[in-house]
Design an enzyme around this catalytic site. Sequence first.
Site: not given
Length: 133
Positions: A48-49
């Site tokens: 994820h970011a």
Amino acid sequence: MNIEIIDIPKIEDYRGNIAVIENEVVPFEIKRVYYLFDVPSSAKRGGHAHIHQLELLLPLSGSFDVVLNDGKEQKTITLNKPDKGLLIKKNIWRELENFSSGAVCLVIASGVFDESDYVRDFEMFQSQFINHK
């Protein structure tokens, strides 16, 4: 790439070293602390970011790789020293992999858990957060 290695102050002693994390060391207000442990060597974490949140990753024990991608470049950093942390700033995709036996990853975050701050789809990350900077 929007990352930085942070040196954690340590006090060396023949009886064992002490690392000290105080407000001056972390370049943001600490809102959450959590850790990953018992991660199988074949498993990947992250994926994820963050839109706004910053995170400081510390290898308290063992080692692991952090694969980072800002949409233009990919970089792998091995964390294996408990006095060296990886500061990941916003809009950086991260995958954690290759955990050694007994590895512990401490994460110090600038925000409390907020699902809306996560981008969990890499294609969406590329299209919405990289191409529109």
